[in-house]
Scaffold this motif. Structure first.
Motif, PDB file in Angstrom:
ATOM      1  N   GLU A  56      26.491 -41.704 -19.993  1.00 47.54           N
ATOM      2  CA  GLU A  56      25.768 -40.899 -18.202  1.00 47.54           C
ATOM      3  C   GLU A  56      24.431 -40.767 -18.306  1.00 47.54           C
ATOM      4  O   GLU A  56      24.079 -40.347 -19.463  1.00 47.54           O
TER       5      GLU A  56
ATOM      6  N   SER B 251      16.380 -44.534  -8.816  1.00 46.47           N
ATOM      7  CA  SER B 251      17.597 -45.586  -9.100  1.00 46.47           C
ATOM      8  C   SER B 251      17.384 -45.517 -11.333  1.00 46.47           C
ATOM      9  O   SER B 251      16.370 -45.197 -11.626  1.00 46.47           O
TER      10      SER B 251
ATOM     11  N   GLN C 283      29.455 -52.690 -16.916  1.00 53.16           N
ATOM     12  CA  GLN C 283      28.945 -52.350 -15.927  1.00 53.16           C
ATOM     13  C   GLN C 283      28.601 -50.927 -15.399  1.00 53.16           C
ATOM     14  O   GLN C 283      28.344 -50.150 -16.440  1.00 53.16           O
ATOM     15  N   VAL C 284      26.891 -51.112 -14.736  1.00 55.70           N
ATOM     16  CA  VAL C 284      25.876 -50.036 -14.478  1.00 55.70           C
ATOM     17  C   VAL C 284      26.947 -49.905 -12.925  1.00 55.70           C
ATOM     18  O   VAL C 284      26.371 -50.338 -11.879  1.00 55.70           O
ATOM     19  N   ASN C 285      26.875 -48.332 -13.100  1.00 60.50           N
ATOM     20  CA  ASN C 285      26.705 -47.855 -11.604  1.00 60.50           C
ATOM     21  C   ASN C 285      26.059 -46.589 -11.218  1.00 60.50           C
ATOM     22  O   ASN C 285      26.487 -45.287 -12.293  1.00 60.50           O
ATOM     23  N   ASN C 286      25.109 -46.496 -10.818  1.00 61.94           N
ATOM     24  CA  ASN C 286      24.360 -45.196 -10.871  1.00 61.94           C
ATOM     25  C   ASN C 286      23.829 -44.440 -11.742  1.00 61.94           C
ATOM     26  O   ASN C 286      24.297 -43.461 -12.236  1.00 61.94           O
TER      27      ASN C 286
ATOM     28  N   THR D  66      29.011 -48.900 -18.898  1.00 61.33           N
ATOM     29  CA  THR D  66      30.048 -48.449 -19.153  1.00 61.33           C
ATOM     30  C   THR D  66      30.659 -49.684 -19.877  1.00 61.33           C
ATOM     31  O   THR D  66      30.221 -51.324 -19.183  1.00 61.33           O
TER      32      THR D  66
END
Length: 1028
Positions: A340, A350, A368-371, A375
């Motif tokens: 994180e 961003s 996966q990249v989310n905000n 992961t």
């Protein structure tokens, strides 16, 4: 096989590197910073160095990018590397300006530094050499343009007036903008005529250039009239301001008269103390800009002709700043990585991720990249490397690094062996954990003893490899072995399972009913496996009981196998649920007991007065808690401003039962403020009182109580003085209270009356020349208030004022008794007649040194005919006079007589006192005391003796200087001798102590100069005689 090959390559690399030291990933210790390079004319050496340094093992190697393109240093080129530092020679301001980044790499991966910009600063010369004159009228405003030459870097501006060093001074009329460089004159005056030269300075290169002079010429076709302000210098509609930076807003106006500039925030908020407003130069400066400083600002220009204003918004922005960074992590194959990354900033940043300096490809489903959250699932060896989170907004970009290690290892129990012993209770459940370290995860199996363990509905191997056994029995005890396998090897670990008897609480759950003040025992007895230790914990209403606190109410009284507790002197607050929790290494159980505490009732509620009359009050109330014992009755108490605390009152009904929630209080005083409270009673006792009712006043009525102790007499001539004890305020029954005084001569029929309006009055004086002195009168005193008149007191007889004595006492005589005392005698006057009495006599005396006004007064009472005056001076003359007195005053003065006091007694004490004892006699001798010239002659001596200093002495008088006392010699004595004369007693000798001496003859003397008031023992001579 492919995975195995990768592992072999990785392991060989690790072994090779490990031989030369500890392996470390690359980590920046120094990163490049932005550079503004000053270019000055005629300067040939132009060299820039960007620093970059990283630690790691193997040592990192470095590469650089310019505007995202790799720089390739070659021999002879302008770029070279020294360590990680980038050197740029012969700087070219067209080719070399841009964004630079350093990349550091070793076998662990690659990291990218922060971005560093390169800019050049320069200032060229003005192109034009001449400027046309600017022609203006007097009173008109003017703007002189600067027009700075080509440049790069921040500039500052000043103006020369006519010639150096005469610079234009900024004030309310003249302003130099540091944004445009222009000179603004709000209102031209004749003294402004001349040549103006703009001076431009590059704050980086420190170089300055002067523009061509601009002539300012005054027109002759008239003077400019007054006009309203026209704002020429204004700030943009939106001004973005970085966090913690300093912002300056410029505002200036032309106008006649010269306008004044003021600033304000449109939302009405006042400026903080840090804001600097320079009214002379039209600049608003806000240092250390923060979020709360953002908003709409307004500049107002105003003169007598009008005003004008401009507005602009200061918007707050902040470059990104990390609030949460990913940390280095080591994972096993097939695990999931979650990193994180969080940053603050405005606008909101961003996020993107780099792996080994290159953008991370999130095309795979497992990445996966989310905000800001990265992961990666199902990790493999190809995921190893250096990762960087990049947070950016339009005001900046920041980087943070983290290393991902993915390991492949054979099963290993060295860090997580099975527990050597696992305890379980019979009939319970047990979990035996198996957590070997291995990557990738393989198979796990179990053995009991030497046999493979068979799973059943009671025995299960969980997905994580741990063993779970339900409803444990004694047969489940034994040695258990966990076996772990993957393609790299096999490992096992063993431990034993011990099955223990279950713990059982033998005390039944119960319900206790007790009374306040009692002491009770709460039982908690158990049967248990004797090999296990017990731990007892008690809770009260689910809160842990700390023994030793709680006012020492709770005490443990149980032994090793029981956890009984005692509650001493139990209180209402101790009612509730008590839980005994018993814990062993294999199980825990609990039992609860509800305790009901009975006590006196709680305070009644909502006590209020519903009706008031002259002498009664109607009350109502609500019941309080009965504390588990029914309320049997109520009592009511009242309080007034005149009472000493709360007092019991009488009620109707007289007895208030437990269901009675209203009553009437009787026998109250009229026109008095009352407060009431109610107390409840049950079989346990009387509870706390209710809160007092609001104050309520009884109604007024006719007064009922008459004044007490009506009396009188005395006063001046022709007066009748009547006195009484005032009626207390609480008995006055209403407002407007006063007294009616009635009086008449004894034997008369009609009454004379007078009203006394003060309720505190205690005296009335009737004065009339017709009142005969010392005449009997009948008097009575009544009461009244606004409701009317009340009763009168009983009739009593008093006397009017008498006359002063009319005669002086006769035969006044004075004689000196002692030097300090004079006796005065006189013939008394008749005690009484119809007009006056004699209450006593007033004697005045004064010395010949004083005047009669300073005389001392002695008063006698009754028919006394003599007075002894004491504490006078010897051999002194005194004057004495006498008057009779009564309640009306004093009578005429007698004749004045004089008397001379006797000479003082001798001031010398007897000395050279000798004594001896013989049989039952004490013989004393001393020297004669001789009086001084002003003293009276000695006429005798007083010998005082006692057995101790504190008992009352015996006194013997003698005219001689010796004395024989018949005293038992087996006692000790204290003796003193003093002379006396007609003037009184003289000074005593020192105390003589004669010690107790049995069967002996003794003699002694008192020292004249002894430091002690006792016999001088050094002078004591004792002669013993043996009796044959």
């Amino acid at each position: 096989m492919k995975l195995l090959w990768k592992l072999i390559v990785l392991l060989s690399l690790v072994e090779r590197l490990a031989g030369s030291g500890v392996l470390l990933r690359p980590m920046f210790t120094k990163q490049p910073g932005s550079v503004v390079f000053p270019i000055r004319s005629g300067e040939s050496r132009r060299e820039v160095v960007f620093s970059c340094e990283a630690q790691g093992h193997p040592p990192p190697f470095y590469r650089w990018k310019l505007n995202d393109s790799f720089i390739t240093p070659r021999p002879g080129s302008r770029y070279s590397l020294m360590g990680g530092n980038l050197h740029i020679a012969h700087l070219n301001k067209q080719e070399d300006v841009g964004i630079y980044q350093c990349m550091a790499s070793n076998s662990f991966g690659t990291i990218v530094s922060r971005e560093a910009s390169l800019h050049v600063a320069y200032l060229e010369n003005f192109k034009t050499q001449r400027r046309s004159p600017v022609r203006v009228r007097e009173g008109q405003g003017v703007v002189l343009l600067c027009g700075p030459p080509p440049h790069s870097g921040e500039l500052s501006f000043t103006w020369i007036f006519n010639e150096h060093p005469s610079y234009v001074t900024q004030d309310t009329r003249r302003f130099v903008s540091q944004k445009t460089g222009n000179l603004y004159i709000a209102k031209v005056e004749p003294s402004d005529v001349g040549n103006y030269t703009c001076v431009v300075t590059n704050t980086v290169t420190k170089s300055s250039v002067e523009g061509p002079p601009t002539p300012l010429v005054l027109r002759v076709d008239g003077v400019m009239g007054e006009y309203e302000p026209k704002i020429e210098v204004q700030f943009p509609e939106v001004v973005p301001v970085a966090k913690s930076s300093t912002v300056k807003l410029e505002c200036f106006a032309l106008g006649n008269p010269v306008p004044t500039i003021s600033w304000k925030k449109v939302d009405g908020a006042s400026f903080t103390r840090k804001v600097d407003i320079n009214k002379a130069s039209g600049v608003l400066e806000i240092p250390y800009f923060q979020q709360e400083d953002a908003g709409m600002y307004e500049c107002v220009a105003e003169n007598s002709r009008g005003k004008n204003s401009v507005k602009g918004k200061l918007s707050y922005y902040a470059a990104p700043h990390f609030t949460e960074k990913p940390q280095d992590v080591q994972k096993t194959i097939d695990e999931t990585l979650v990193w994180e990354c969080k940053a603050s900033g405005k606008p909101k940043p961003s996020y993107r991720w780099l792996k080994n300096g290159e953008p991370l490809d999130p095309m795979e489903d497992r990445v996966q990249v989310n905000n800001g959250v990265l992961t990666i699932s199902s990790l493999n060896l190809a995921d190893i490397g250096m990762f960087q989170c990049v947070a950016e907004n339009k005001h900046g970009r920041i980087f943070t690094n983290a290393e991902l290690r993915v390991v492949a290892i054979a099963p290993d129990f060295s860090q997580n062996l099975l527990k050597a012993q696992t305890l379980a209770r019979q009939g319970g459940d047990v979990l035996i954990e198996c957590k070997p370290r291995m990557s990738p995860r393989g198979m796990i199996s179990w053995r009991k003893g030497k046999e493979a363990l068979r799973e059943s509905h009671r025995v299960m191997v969980l997905d994580n490899g741990s063993l779970r056994i339900s409803n444990v029995s004694k047969s489940d005890a034994g040695m258990y072995t966990c076996v772990a396998r993957n393609q790299f090897g096999v490992a096992s670990s063993a431990g034993s399972l011990l099955v223990k008897d279950a713990t059982v609480i033998t005390s039944p759950a119960g319900h206790l009913d007790v009374t306040v003040g009692e002491s009770i025992v709460l039982p908690c007895q158990v049967s248990h496996d004797p090999t296990l230790d017990l731990k007892f914990t008690w809770f009260f209403n689910e809160q842990l009981i700390h023994f030793g606190s709680h006012g020492a109410y709770f005490e443990k009284v149980g032994g090793r196998s029981d956890g009984d507790i005692m509650i001493r002197n139990i209180q209402l607050r101790h009612a509730g649920k008590y839980t005994c929790a018993v814990q062993t290494k294999v199980d825990s159980i609990s039992i609860a007991t509800d305790v009901v505490v009975r006590g006196p009732p709680g305070p009644p509620v909502d006590c209020q007065v519903t009706k008031m009359t002259e002498t009664t009050a109607s009350l109502s109330w609500g019941p309080g808690t009965d504390n588990h014992s029914p309320i049997l009755s109520y009592t009511i108490q009242a309080r007034t401003p005149f009472s000493l605390g709360w007092q019991a009152v009488t009620t109707v009904p007289e007895l208030l039962g437990g269901k009675q929630l209203s009553a009437t209080v009787t026998d109250l005083s009229s026109w008095v403020d009352y407060e009431f409270r109610v107390l409840a009673i049950n079989s346990i006792g009387t509870g706390e009182p209710s809160k007092p009712s609001k104050k309520a006043r009884t109604k007024d009525t006719l007064p009922r109580l008459t004044p007490a102790r009506v009396s009188g007499g005395g006063g001046g001539r022709s007066e009748l003085v009547i006195t009484w004890e005032p009626v207390p305020e609480e008995m006055q029954s209403g407002p407007g209270f006063g007294y009616v005084v009635a009086f008449r001569p004894l034997g008369a029929q009609g009454w004379m009356q007078a009203a006394v309006t003060s309720p505190d009055a205690s005296r009335y004086v009737f004065k009339n020349e017709s009142i005969p002195p010392f005449s009997p009168y009948q008097v009575k005193v009544g009461v009244y208030n606004n409701k009317g008149e009340g009763p009168f007191s009983p009739v009593t007889t008093i006397y009017s004022a008498e006359e002063e004595p009319s005669r002086a006492p006769g035969r006044l005589r004075a004689r000196s008794v002692l030097a300090s005392e004079v006796e005065v005698t006189w013939k008394p006057l008749p005690w009484s007649n119809n007009r006056r009495r004699i209450l006593g006599y007033e004697l005045q005396y004064w010395s010949e040194k004083q005047k009669q006004e300073a005389a001392t007064v002695i008063r006698t009472a009754g028919n006394k005919t003599s007075v002894l005056i004491r504490d006078l001076e010897g051999s002194s003359t005194y004057y004495v006079c006498l008057r009779a007195y009564n309640s009306a005053g004093v009578g005429p003065q007698s004749n004045i007589v004089n008397v001379t006091t006797k000479k003082p007694p001798p001031s010398q004490a007897p000395v050279k006192i000798m004594w001896n004892t013989s049989n039952s006699k004490v013989i004393l001798k001393w020297d004669q005391v001789h009086a001084l010239e002003n003293e009276s002659e000695v006429t005798g001596y007083k010998v005082m003796y006692s057995q101790d200093k504190h008992s009352r002495p015996n006194v013997v008088e003698t005219n001689n200087t010796s004395l024989e006392l018949s005293l038992p010699v087996n006692q000790g004595y204290v003796i003193q001798i003093k002379p006396f004369s007609e003037g009184g007693e003289g000074i005593s000798s020192r105390q003589i102590t004669i010690p107790k001496i049995a069967d002996a003859i003794a003699a002694g003397a008192a020292s004249e100069f002894s430091a002690f008031p006792t016999v001088n023992l050094a002078a004591l001579i004792i002669t013993a005689r043996t009796l044959l």
